[in-house]
Design a protein around this motif. Structure first.
Motif, short mmCIF file in Angstrom:
data_model
loop_
_atom_site.label_atom_id
_atom_site.label_comp_id
_atom_site.label_asym_id
_atom_site.label_seq_id
_atom_site.Cartn_x
_atom_site.Cartn_y
_atom_site.Cartn_z
N LEU A 31 0.77 -1.21 0.06
CA LEU A 31 -0.03 -0.02 0.02
C LEU A 31 0.82 1.30 -0.05
CD1 LEU A 31 -2.65 -1.16 2.62
CD2 LEU A 31 -2.78 -1.23 0.30
N CYS A 32 0.14 2.42 -0.26
CA CYS A 32 1.03 3.61 -0.42
C CYS A 32 0.24 4.59 1.02
CB CYS A 32 0.84 4.37 -1.62
SG CYS A 32 -0.93 4.72 -2.21
N ASP A 33 0.37 5.87 0.90
CA ASP A 33 0.19 6.34 2.04
C ASP A 33 -1.37 6.55 2.23
OD1 ASP A 33 2.63 7.03 2.87
OD2 ASP A 33 2.75 9.00 1.91
N HIS A 34 -2.00 6.62 0.94
CA HIS A 34 -3.74 6.63 1.25
C HIS A 34 -4.18 5.23 0.71
CE1 HIS A 34 -3.42 11.04 2.43
NE2 HIS A 34 -2.34 10.98 1.20
N TRP A 35 -5.00 4.56 1.46
CA TRP A 35 -5.68 3.48 1.18
C TRP A 35 -6.95 3.01 1.76
CZ3 TRP A 35 -5.67 0.20 5.27
CH2 TRP A 35 -4.82 0.61 6.38
N ARG A 36 -7.62 1.99 1.46
CA ARG A 36 -8.66 1.80 2.07
C ARG A 36 -8.90 0.36 2.00
NH1 ARG A 36 -14.13 5.11 0.72
NH2 ARG A 36 -13.12 6.79 1.42
N LEU A 37 -9.46 -0.49 3.03
CA LEU A 37 -9.39 -2.01 3.07
C LEU A 37 -10.74 -2.20 3.82
CD1 LEU A 37 -6.21 -3.56 4.40
CD2 LEU A 37 -7.22 -3.82 2.23
N ARG A 38 -11.43 -2.94 2.73
CA ARG A 38 -13.10 -3.29 3.31
C ARG A 38 -12.78 -4.37 4.28
NH1 ARG A 38 -17.43 -1.29 0.57
NH2 ARG A 38 -17.01 -0.07 -1.00
N ARG A 39 -13.53 -4.58 5.37
CA ARG A 39 -13.58 -5.89 6.08
C ARG A 39 -13.66 -7.13 5.37
NH1 ARG A 39 -17.27 -8.83 9.87
NH2 ARG A 39 -15.98 -9.38 11.53
N GLY A 40 -14.46 -6.95 4.30
CA GLY A 40 -14.47 -8.30 3.55
C GLY A 40 -13.43 -8.71 3.02
N VAL A 41 -12.77 -7.84 2.37
CA VAL A 41 -11.49 -8.22 2.02
C VAL A 41 -10.41 -8.80 2.78
CG1 VAL A 41 -9.24 -7.17 0.77
CG2 VAL A 41 -11.38 -6.42 0.22
N VAL A 42 -10.41 -8.20 4.10
CA VAL A 42 -9.44 -8.68 5.13
C VAL A 42 -9.93 -10.13 5.54
CG1 VAL A 42 -8.61 -8.47 7.38
CG2 VAL A 42 -8.88 -6.42 5.96
N LEU A 43 -11.36 -10.32 5.63
CA LEU A 43 -11.90 -11.63 6.14
C LEU A 43 -11.39 -12.72 4.91
CD1 LEU A 43 -15.14 -10.75 7.68
CD2 LEU A 43 -13.17 -11.28 9.00
N ARG A 44 -11.65 -12.27 3.82
CA ARG A 44 -11.41 -13.24 2.52
C ARG A 44 -9.91 -13.71 2.47
NH1 ARG A 44 -15.92 -15.85 1.66
NH2 ARG A 44 -17.44 -14.61 1.21
N TRP A 45 -9.14 -12.67 2.72
CA TRP A 45 -7.85 -12.71 2.79
C TRP A 45 -7.30 -13.83 3.88
CZ3 TRP A 45 -3.84 -12.67 6.09
CH2 TRP A 45 -2.60 -12.92 5.89
#
Length: 111
Positions: A70-84
């Protein structure tokens, strides 16, 4: 949702590589997404006394695979974290999943 994370001692998060700040951010993000509570008390915290071997490896692999990209500005949805996370457990043959991962809808195979 993770809204604010205190800057680690000795500097910022240093996005783009896996350092102490990135590891602390991974612990907070994973603990939040997986409903583990306090990262240090759950065993996923960076430099916690009661570090769990599986959770610490999950945290470090999350740093390498996700946060270090990632770079300085980013967004992660909870679903992405859970699927990973569920993919990480399945790739290692670990069937004892955190409750947040057992509640996910099943993945649909592409046939």
């Amino acid at each position: 949702m993770l809204r604010e994370l205190a800057e680690p001692e000795g500097g910022g998060f240093g996005w783009g590589y896996n350092g102490g700040g990135t590891s602390a951010a991974a612990a907070a993000i994973l603990a939040d997404a997986l409903d583990l509570g306090d990262p240090d008390k759950s065993g996923i915290g960076y430099l916690s006394d009661s570090e769990d071997d599986v959770l610490s490896q999950l945290r470090e692999d999350f740093c390498d695979d996700v946060l270090s990209q990632l770079c300085d500005h980013w967004r992660l949805r909870r679903g992405v974290v859970l699927r990973w996370s569920v993919a990480w457990y399945l790739q290692r043959g670990i069937t004892d999943l955190p409750a947040a991962l057992t509640e996910l809808p099943p993945l649909q195979s592409q046939t």
